[in-house]
Enzyme design. Structure first.
Site, PDB file in Angstrom:
ATOM      1  N   ILE A  24      31.241 -11.443  29.041  1.00  0.00           N
ATOM      2  CA  ILE A  24      32.077 -10.305  28.684  1.00  0.00           C
ATOM      3  C   ILE A  24      32.726  -9.753  29.949  1.00  0.00           C
ATOM      4  CG2 ILE A  24      32.180  -8.082  27.529  1.00  0.00           C
ATOM      5  CD1 ILE A  24      31.291 -10.513  25.767  1.00  0.00           C
ATOM      6  N   LYS A  25      34.058  -9.655  29.923  1.00  0.00           N
ATOM      7  CA  LYS A  25      34.783  -9.156  31.093  1.00  0.00           C
ATOM      8  C   LYS A  25      34.929  -7.640  31.018  1.00  0.00           C
ATOM      9  CE  LYS A  25      38.214 -11.497  33.009  1.00  0.00           C
ATOM     10  NZ  LYS A  25      39.487 -12.241  33.186  1.00  0.00           N
ATOM     11  N   ILE A  26      34.541  -6.990  32.103  1.00  0.00           N
ATOM     12  CA  ILE A  26      34.627  -5.537  32.232  1.00  0.00           C
ATOM     13  C   ILE A  26      35.343  -5.222  33.542  1.00  0.00           C
ATOM     14  CG2 ILE A  26      33.316  -3.392  32.491  1.00  0.00           C
ATOM     15  CD1 ILE A  26      31.070  -4.686  30.864  1.00  0.00           C
TER      16      ILE A  26
END
Length: 367
Positions: free
Chosen positions: A137-139
Site C-alpha cells: 500500500i502506497k502512502i
C-alpha cells in the site's frame, strides 16, 4: 535476460516496472518482462491508473458487470482487480525471494494525503480488498502521512512510502518505519513478510534545481546542472546505511526476522534530453535498492545501459555538490517542499481525471 538488466540485478538492484494496465496483464506482456528483463515488481500511482483507465475497451466488461455503481466504488473495483491479478503473476517471484520482491503497489486516494486517519482507514481497506500477501500500500510521505505509515505497518501491512524528496523527510520515514515494525512485533504479527520501500524521487529534483541554476547563468552554476538529483539520492543511500546500522531498535527487530526498508529510486525517466536516458539507473546502482522504471527507461537500460555499481565511494562528492548548491544560494529545502506539494497536486489532478473517465465508462456501457 539482457546483459545490462542482469548486471543491474547482480549488483543488488531490484528492477520494478513503473506501470500497470489490464492490457499489459492480459496480453502476457507483464510475464514477458519478468522472463526477459529481470522485472521483479510493479508500482502504480494515480497518473498510471489515469493512463490505463482512459483507454476505451479493456475495462468495459467489468464496468458492465458492476452496473450503475457510484464512481468511487467502480474505481476501487477496477484498480484492485488489476493489482490483484498482477500480484498473482508475481507470486512465484515473491515466494522465491522470501517476499522481498514480487511486490505490486497500490496507492491510497491522493486527496487523503493530508488526512492521517482517513489514510490509515483506506490503507486497510485496499489491503483487504486486494487480499494478496505480496501487495503493498502506497502512502505519501507528507507530515500527516508519517503516523499513517507507522499505524499501517503496525497492523502487519506492507507499505511503499512515496513522494520523498529530502533527506530530512527520508530520515523521518525511516523512523516511522522502525516504529511501525516495533509495534507490529508488539501486536504479535510475524515480521518476516512485512515489506517496505521508501520511494525517493530523482529526476524531478534535477528539473527543479537545473531551472534555478540556468537562471543564475554563471559558470559555477552551469557546472552543477544535472548533478543535484543523483547527489541527493546517493546521500539518501548513505543515510539508509547509517540509520539501519546504528539504530539499536533495528538490531533487535532484525533478530526477530524484520527486513530493512529499502530505498526505491522513483521518477527515473530522464526528462532532459541532454542527459543519458539511463542516467537515473546507471548512476544509482548499489545493493539493497529498488529502481522502478517506466518501460521506456527499462528498454533503454536493456539496450545500452551500464549497470555497474556506482554509489559506493561517492558520498564525499555528493556532499560537495550539495554544499556548492547552498553556496550559490539554492534553497534546497524550499525546492523539495515545493516538489512534495506539486507531487500531491499532480496526483490529485490525475485522480480527478480518473473519476471523470470512469464515470464516462459507467455511463457508456450501461446506456
Amino acid at each position: 535476460m539482457t546483459e545490462a538488466t542482469q548486471r543491474v540485478s547482480d549488483n543488488g538492484v531490484s528492477i520494478w516496472l513503473d506501470d500497470l494496465s489490464r492490457t499489459r496483464i492480459e496480453s502476457g506482456n507483464l510475464q514477458e518482462l519478468i522472463a526477459n528483463d529481470n522485472v521483479v515488481g510493479v508500482t502504480t500511482n494515480p497518473s498510471i491508473f489515469q493512463k490505463a483507465l482512459h483507454q476505451v475497451g479493456p475495462y468495459d466488461a467489468q464496468l458492465k458487470e458492476l452496473g450503475k455503481v457510484d464512481v468511487e466504488t467502480a474505481i476501487r473495483e477496477l484498480t484492485t482487480t488489476d493489482v490483484r491479478n498482477a500480484t498473482d503473476i508475481f507470486r512465484p517471484v515473491a515466494e522465491a525471494s522470501d517476499y522481498v520482491n514480487g511486490r505490486v503497489s497500490i496507492e491510497v486516494d491522493p486527496r487523503l494525503a493530508h488526512e492521517t486517519e482517513a489514510t490509515e482507514k483506506q490503507a486497510v481497506e485496499l489491503w483487504e480488498k486486494v487480499n494478496r500477501p505480496n501487495a503493498m500500500i502506497k502512502i505519501p510521505a507528507t507530515l500527516e502521512g508519517l503516523p499513517a505509515i507507522t499505524a499501517t505497518l503496525a497492523k502487519g501491512i506492507s507499505v511503499n512510502v512515496t513522494l520523498i524528496f529530502s533527506l530530512e523527510r527520508y530520515e523521518q520515514v525511516i523512523d516511522a518505519f522502525i516504529e511501525g515494525i516495533a509495534q507490529a512485533a508488539a501486536n504479535g504479527h510475524p515480521l518476516e513478510h512485512i515489506a517496505s520501500v521508501a520511494s525517493f524521487f530523482v529526476s524531478r529534483v534535477d528539473t527543479a534545481v537545473d531551472k534555478k541554476l540556468e537562471e543564475l547563468g554563471t559558470d559555477e552554476a552551469k557546472a552543477l546542472e544535472g548533478k543535484a538529483a543523483v547527489a541527493n539520492a546517493r546521500l539518501a543511500y548513505e543515510l539508509f546505511q547509517k540509520k539501519f546500522a546504528e539504530d539499536p531498535r533495528w538490531a533487535d527487530l532484525a533478530a526477530k526476522g524484520a527486513k530493512v526498508q529499502r530505498p526505491l529510486w522513483a521518477s527515473t525517466g530522464t526528462k532532459n534530453p541532454a542527459y543519458s536516458d539511463t542516467k537515473y539507473v546507471d548512476e544509482l546502482v548499489a545493493p539493497d535498492v529498488v529502481n522502478t522504471m517506466p518501460e521506456k527507461t527499462l528498454n533503454a537500460l536493456a539496450d545500452h545501459g551500464n549497470g555497474a555499481a556506482s554509489i559506493e565511494g561517492t558520498f564525499e562528492d555528493a556532499h560537495d555538490v550539495m554544499n556548492k548548491l547552498e553556496a550559490l544560494g539554492i534553497d534546497f529545502k524550499a525546492v523539495t517542499d515545493k516538489l512534495e506539494a506539486d507531487g500531491v497536486a499532480a496526483f490529485i489532478k490525475s485522480w480527478d481525471t480518473v473519476l471523470a473517465d470512469v464515470q464516462a465508462g459507467i455511463d457508456r456501457v450501461n446506456g
